[in-house]
Design a protein around this motif. Structure first.
Motif, PDB file in Angstrom:
ATOM      1  N   HIS A 184      -8.022   0.574  13.524  1.00 47.06           N
ATOM      2  CA  HIS A 184      -7.877  -0.118  14.795  1.00 47.06           C
ATOM      3  C   HIS A 184      -8.625  -1.454  14.850  1.00 47.06           C
ATOM      4  N   GLU A 185      -9.803  -1.532  14.245  1.00 47.99           N
ATOM      5  CA  GLU A 185     -10.564  -2.767  14.284  1.00 47.99           C
ATOM      6  C   GLU A 185     -11.301  -2.967  12.967  1.00 47.99           C
ATOM      7  N   VAL A 186     -11.650  -4.221  12.717  1.00 50.76           N
ATOM      8  CA  VAL A 186     -12.225  -4.546  11.418  1.00 50.76           C
ATOM      9  C   VAL A 186     -13.066  -5.812  11.525  1.00 50.76           C
ATOM     10  N   VAL A 187     -14.086  -5.909  10.674  1.00 50.12           N
ATOM     11  CA  VAL A 187     -14.893  -7.115  10.487  1.00 50.12           C
ATOM     12  C   VAL A 187     -14.565  -7.679   9.113  1.00 50.12           C
ATOM     13  N   VAL A 188     -14.447  -9.003   9.010  1.00 48.38           N
ATOM     14  CA  VAL A 188     -14.273  -9.666   7.725  1.00 48.38           C
ATOM     15  C   VAL A 188     -15.597 -10.310   7.325  1.00 48.38           C
ATOM     16  N   ALA A 212      -3.663 -14.401   3.218  1.00 50.44           N
ATOM     17  CA  ALA A 212      -3.927 -13.123   2.560  1.00 50.44           C
ATOM     18  C   ALA A 212      -4.871 -12.260   3.385  1.00 50.44           C
ATOM     19  N   ILE A 213      -5.840 -12.891   4.038  1.00 55.35           N
ATOM     20  CA  ILE A 213      -6.776 -12.124   4.858  1.00 55.35           C
ATOM     21  C   ILE A 213      -6.080 -11.577   6.100  1.00 55.35           C
ATOM     22  N   VAL A 214      -5.255 -12.397   6.726  1.00 54.57           N
ATOM     23  CA  VAL A 214      -4.480 -11.920   7.882  1.00 54.57           C
ATOM     24  C   VAL A 214      -3.613 -10.735   7.485  1.00 54.57           C
ATOM     25  N   GLU A 215      -3.007 -10.804   6.315  1.00 55.80           N
ATOM     26  CA  GLU A 215      -2.169  -9.691   5.852  1.00 55.80           C
ATOM     27  C   GLU A 215      -3.002  -8.434   5.633  1.00 55.80           C
ATOM     28  N   ALA A 216      -4.217  -8.597   5.087  1.00 55.42           N
ATOM     29  CA  ALA A 216      -5.082  -7.439   4.861  1.00 55.42           C
ATOM     30  C   ALA A 216      -5.562  -6.829   6.178  1.00 55.42           C
ATOM     31  N   VAL A 217      -5.816  -7.673   7.171  1.00 56.65           N
ATOM     32  CA  VAL A 217      -6.230  -7.177   8.489  1.00 56.65           C
ATOM     33  C   VAL A 217      -5.089  -6.411   9.152  1.00 56.65           C
ATOM     34  N   GLY A 218      -3.864  -6.910   8.971  1.00 65.70           N
ATOM     35  CA  GLY A 218      -2.694  -6.260   9.546  1.00 65.70           C
ATOM     36  C   GLY A 218      -2.693  -6.320  11.057  1.00 65.70           C
ATOM     37  N   ASP A 219      -2.349  -5.199  11.681  1.00 64.61           N
ATOM     38  CA  ASP A 219      -2.273  -5.194  13.141  1.00 64.61           C
ATOM     39  C   ASP A 219      -3.582  -4.742  13.787  1.00 64.61           C
ATOM     40  N   ARG A 220      -4.643  -4.683  12.998  1.00 65.40           N
ATOM     41  CA  ARG A 220      -5.949  -4.317  13.546  1.00 65.40           C
ATOM     42  C   ARG A 220      -6.570  -5.499  14.292  1.00 65.40           C
ATOM     43  N   ARG A 221      -7.486  -5.191  15.191  1.00 61.37           N
ATOM     44  CA  ARG A 221      -8.208  -6.234  15.905  1.00 61.37           C
ATOM     45  C   ARG A 221      -9.361  -6.713  15.027  1.00 61.37           C
ATOM     46  N   LEU A 222      -9.387  -8.011  14.746  1.00 61.48           N
ATOM     47  CA  LEU A 222     -10.486  -8.591  13.975  1.00 61.48           C
ATOM     48  C   LEU A 222     -11.605  -8.938  14.949  1.00 61.48           C
ATOM     49  N   THR A 223     -12.736  -8.233  14.836  1.00 61.55           N
ATOM     50  CA  THR A 223     -13.807  -8.381  15.828  1.00 61.55           C
ATOM     51  C   THR A 223     -14.812  -9.460  15.461  1.00 61.55           C
ATOM     52  N   ALA A 224     -14.924  -9.811  14.166  1.00 67.63           N
ATOM     53  CA  ALA A 224     -15.891 -10.841  13.767  1.00 67.63           C
ATOM     54  C   ALA A 224     -15.566 -11.330  12.363  1.00 67.63           C
ATOM     55  N   ILE A 225     -15.861 -12.599  12.122  1.00 70.25           N
ATOM     56  CA  ILE A 225     -15.826 -13.198  10.790  1.00 70.25           C
ATOM     57  C   ILE A 225     -17.268 -13.554  10.461  1.00 70.25           C
ATOM     58  N   ALA A 245     -10.003 -17.664  12.245  1.00 69.83           N
ATOM     59  CA  ALA A 245     -10.426 -17.550  13.636  1.00 69.83           C
ATOM     60  C   ALA A 245      -9.332 -18.019  14.590  1.00 69.83           C
ATOM     61  N   ASP A 246      -8.692 -19.126  14.252  1.00 73.17           N
ATOM     62  CA  ASP A 246      -7.634 -19.654  15.114  1.00 73.17           C
ATOM     63  C   ASP A 246      -6.470 -18.675  15.239  1.00 73.17           C
ATOM     64  N   ARG A 247      -6.177 -17.975  14.170  1.00 72.50           N
ATOM     65  CA  ARG A 247      -5.022 -17.074  14.175  1.00 72.50           C
ATOM     66  C   ARG A 247      -5.311 -15.717  14.798  1.00 72.50           C
ATOM     67  N   THR A 248      -6.582 -15.326  14.846  1.00 76.38           N
ATOM     68  CA  THR A 248      -6.917 -13.986  15.318  1.00 76.38           C
ATOM     69  C   THR A 248      -7.747 -13.968  16.587  1.00 76.38           C
ATOM     70  N   GLY A 249      -8.372 -15.103  16.927  1.00 73.90           N
ATOM     71  CA  GLY A 249      -9.269 -15.132  18.076  1.00 73.90           C
ATOM     72  C   GLY A 249     -10.652 -14.595  17.801  1.00 73.90           C
ATOM     73  N   ALA A 250     -10.946 -14.225  16.548  1.00 71.30           N
ATOM     74  CA  ALA A 250     -12.265 -13.690  16.210  1.00 71.30           C
ATOM     75  C   ALA A 250     -13.301 -14.805  16.152  1.00 71.30           C
ATOM     76  N   MET A 251     -14.546 -14.457  16.432  1.00 71.04           N
ATOM     77  CA  MET A 251     -15.644 -15.415  16.377  1.00 71.04           C
ATOM     78  C   MET A 251     -16.191 -15.516  14.962  1.00 71.04           C
ATOM     79  N   ILE A 252     -16.599 -16.727  14.577  1.00 72.05           N
ATOM     80  CA  ILE A 252     -17.247 -16.975  13.294  1.00 72.05           C
ATOM     81  C   ILE A 252     -18.763 -16.930  13.493  1.00 72.05           C
TER      82      ILE A 252
END
Length: 209
Positions: free
Chosen positions: A34-38, A47-60, A77-84
């Motif tokens: 459901h959620e993931v940190v990169v 490639a990172i967006v593909e690895a995240v998939g449909d999960r919510r990216l909570t932080a970079i 960050a621009d594509r997922t809305g996650a904070m750096i």
């Protein structure tokens, strides 16, 4: 569902002090379905967006600001809305790669980044870079070391903003004090353990003098 760790290897170039080298980077994903940190958005946002998939990216989370660890962070960050997240001591390095885009938040020693039940504790480990950090989760028995500690020794310290005695002190006081079974997941190359690296500290010091 317990947090799990996934590795994505991306390829690109590392540039500093007028030199450029081809490199393969480990991009680490910590989370569940459901959620993931990169950790370290290197080279390839697609490639990172593909690895995240449909999960919510909570932080970079950036272990440091050498270009090969942060070059894809703004696009991700621009594509997922996650904070750096970056330690402020590495802002001068960050600005070399992204002069018109600041990180969104500052990492602080002792801070905990949460994702899917994982608790990643920030350990400030300067030496390879002034704002280098490692991320330790005792529940996962894992420390993500960026370029601070590798299989076989410390990260490189021969370039601007790096300092060999400082990285050795960081490793001695912040990493080798962790349990010996702790897995060491690095910014490049193969994994190791704290127990495998700890006996070689004095060899590294002698080699680095």
């Amino acid at each position: 569902m317990a947090a799990r760790i996934e590795r994505l290897v991306t390829s690109g170039q590392f540039s500093l002090d007028g030199g450029t080298w081809d490199v393969d980077n480990n991009v680490w994903l910590v989370g569940d379905d459901h959620e993931v940190v990169v950790i370290d958005a290197a080279h390839d946002a697609d490639a990172i967006v593909e690895a995240v998939g449909d999960r919510r990216l909570t932080a970079i989370v950036c272990t440091h600001a050498h270009n090969d660890h942060i070059d894809a962070a703004p696009a991700l960050a621009d594509r997922t809305g996650a904070m750096i997240w970056l330690h402020p001591d590495d802002l001068p390095l960050w600005k070399q790669t992204h002069p018109d885009r600041d990180p969104d938040a500052q990492l602080v020693d002792g801070q905990i980044i949460e994702a899917a039940g994982a608790d990643l504790t920030v350990l400030h480990t300067p030496g390879h870079a002034p704002g280098a950090v490692c991320l330790y989760d005792p529940g996962l028995a894992t420390v993500f070391t960026g370029d601070t500690l590798f299989q076989g020794g410390p990260g490189a310290t021969g370039r601007t903003y790096s300092h060999f005695p400082t990285i050795v002190d960081s490793i001695r006081t912040r990493l080798l004090t962790l349990p010996p079974e702790t897995k060491v997941l690095t910014g490049h190359g193969d994994t190791t353990t704290i127990g495998a690296e700890a006996p070689h500290l004095e060899e590294w010091i002698a080699r680095g003098r």
